[in-house]
Design an enzyme around this catalytic site. Structure first.
Site, mmCIF file in Angstrom:
data_model
loop_
_atom_site.group_PDB
_atom_site.id
_atom_site.type_symbol
_atom_site.label_atom_id
_atom_site.label_comp_id
_atom_site.label_asym_id
_atom_site.label_seq_id
_atom_site.Cartn_x
_atom_site.Cartn_y
_atom_site.Cartn_z
ATOM 1 N N SER A 87 0.797 -1.224 0.000
ATOM 2 C CA SER A 87 0.000 0.000 0.000
ATOM 3 C C SER A 87 0.829 1.273 0.000
ATOM 4 O O SER A 87 0.323 2.341 -0.349
ATOM 5 C CB SER A 87 -0.944 0.009 1.210
ATOM 6 O OG SER A 87 -0.227 -0.209 2.410
ATOM 7 N N ASP A 201 4.707 -7.511 6.417
ATOM 8 C CA ASP A 201 5.466 -8.646 6.949
ATOM 9 C C ASP A 201 5.938 -8.345 8.363
ATOM 10 O O ASP A 201 5.861 -9.201 9.255
ATOM 11 C CB ASP A 201 6.666 -8.943 6.051
ATOM 12 C CG ASP A 201 6.267 -9.394 4.666
ATOM 13 O OD1 ASP A 201 6.171 -10.602 4.443
ATOM 14 O OD2 ASP A 201 6.040 -8.518 3.808
ATOM 15 N N HIS A 334 0.148 5.207 6.813
ATOM 16 C CA HIS A 334 0.727 5.330 5.480
ATOM 17 C C HIS A 334 1.341 6.715 5.284
ATOM 18 O O HIS A 334 1.112 7.623 6.076
ATOM 19 C CB HIS A 334 -0.344 5.066 4.413
ATOM 20 C CG HIS A 334 -0.858 3.670 4.431
ATOM 21 N ND1 HIS A 334 -1.933 3.289 5.216
ATOM 22 C CD2 HIS A 334 -0.446 2.552 3.786
ATOM 23 C CE1 HIS A 334 -2.161 1.990 5.046
ATOM 24 N NE2 HIS A 334 -1.263 1.528 4.194
#
Length: 449
Positions: A87, A201, A334
């Site tokens: 993303s 991850d 983000h």
């Protein structure tokens, strides 16, 4: 508007449940209402966000003839850009003026692959490259709902929520698209592919699912091997993972605390922050060592270059020491468009720093560097070690005065001549002294017959 909020709630539930792609097939029915809603929230805020551009004063850098070696590749030689990842590469929420449970991808402002407007208003790698080659292909534009594939996404194959295990699939889709595109010459066009992944991850590290450094590396290696074997004339720009342990610095509001507890729950477990920090460092180490070992340097038309500018990155601070949240999107997770532009600048500058001497952090407000005239090529593992090549770059906002340049040359010439004259004078003195008769001591101990 009630139907909009119902859709948002159902979307959030579907994401949590994991039935993502199937549940998003019909979202275009409400996309127009959703987009209109975002547009009316705060036009001023959106205008501010969408004007994070860059100054560009670099000279043209195109090879006289199309190069056959990736180690002699200049920015203007690149014909195609592409990107894979998560993303952060889809620029999820980057332009969102407020926080909502589900936001849009702002593909056009993605640091790696966005191409909205122009460099003066949107700072991205493709927009910089377009200054050298206006006809470059592959950059994404606009915005849209997550998990959809509009044409404007172009060669941006990053996926929201992706982990390293999804990279080989993304690579395969990208290669299929490259081969199918009528304007892409697969054999002769130079391709610049940015790979950036790892946040998800890291944040799933508590469950250990595909998060061990060696597993992470294995998926990246598989992906790079696919590109190596099937994509001629390509350079893969591999960005080291951004360490998620810095996120709690943004905590304090209910919104940020809630988001972080959901999307990166490991941070809120005992020892979680320290564990993520160490795991991220291992991700960075194993991938960098793997790339710089030369494994992918066995072909003259393909290479992978590792960019470590996120290794020691910290959240920028205000003068009072508080975190500058303007580099992050409204979801506190983000990057905002400002953050995307900072990433693009750091990545671009890293292209013109030799392997082994690349900076490990980015600095807010740094200027774009330009390839030097002495060494106009993108640095690779191979050409960074070549003897006889002059390395370096120059700042784009510094224009050297020709008179100053002449003065420097004159100074050097005068210095050399002066040095030679000094040597001649000293030599003459030595010769003159050597020709004089030796003086004898009073006691005659040094007399010779």
């Amino acid at each position: 508007m009630a139907s909009l909020w119902l859709w948002i709630l159902m979307s959030a539930i579907s994401i949590v449940n994991g039935d993502i792609e199937d549940d998003f097939r019909g979202l275009y029915e409400v996309y127009d209402d959703y987009h209109l809603f975002l547009g009316h929230v705060s036009e001023t805020t959106r205008d501010d966000i969408e004007s994070v551009g860059m100054e560009f004063n670099c000279h043209s850098s195109v090879s006289p003839e199309k190069p056959t070696s990736v180690h002699k590749l200049r920015p203007g030689d690149i014909n195609v850009v592409a990107g894979i990842g998560d993303s952060l590469s889809t620029a999820y929420a980057a332009g969102a003026p407020i926080f909502l449970p589900v936001m849009l991808n702002y593909w056009g402002v993605s640091a790696s692959i966005g191409g909205d407007k122009s460099l003066s208003s949107v700072g991205t790698l493709p927009n910089i490259l377009r200054k050298y080659n206006p006809d470059i292909l592959g950059y994404s534009t606009g915005e849209g709902i997550v998990f959809t594939q509009p044409k404007s996404k172009s060669f941006n194959h990053a996926v929201v929520g992706a982990k390293a295990k999804g990279l080989p699939k993304q690579a395969r889709k990208l290669i299929d698209d490259l081969r199918a595109h009528s304007d892409v010459d697969m054999e002769n066009d130079w391709k610049f592919i940015t790979l950036f992944i790892g946040g998800n991850d890291l944040c799933s590290g508590c469950s250990k699912e595909t998060s061990e450094p060696q597993e992470y590396l294995a998926f990246i290696d598989e992906t790079l091997r696919i590109f190596h074997d099937e994509v001629p004339r390509a350079i893969v720009n591999l960005v080291g993972v951004l360490n998620a342990y810095i996120l709690p610095e943004l905590d304090g509001s209910l919104k940020c605390n809630l988001v972080h507890s959901i999307v990166c729950s490991c941070l809120h477990k005992d020892g979680g922050k320290e564990a993520i920090y160490e795991r991220a460092k291992e991700y960075q180490r194993v991938v960098q060592e793997h790339i710089e070992s030369g494994k992918f340097d066995d072909k003259d038309d393909f290479t992978v270059v590792y960019q470590p500018f996120f290794h020691e990155t910290n959240i920028p601070k205000h003068a009072d020491g508080s975190p500058d949240s303007s580099y992050f999107a409204s979801d506190c997770f983000h990057l905002s468009q400002k953050g995307q532009a900072a990433q693009a600048t750091a990545n671009w500058n890293g292209l013109f720093e030799p392997v082994g001497s690349k900076r490990l952090e980015w600095v807010p407000g740094e200027k774009l560097n330009c390839p030097s005239e002495e060494f106009p090529y993108i640095y690779t593992n191979v050409n960074s070690k070549s003897d006889g090549l002059q390395h370096g770059y120059y700042q784009s906002d510094v224009n050297e005065n020709p008179n100053q340049k002449l003065s420097k040359q004159t100074f050097i010439i005068v210095g050399v001549i002066g040095g030679v004259m000094l040597v001649i004078i000293i030599a003459a003195i030595v010769v003159r002294i050597s020709k004089k008769p030796n003086r004898l001591s009073l006691n005659g101990s040094y007399q010779r017959l």
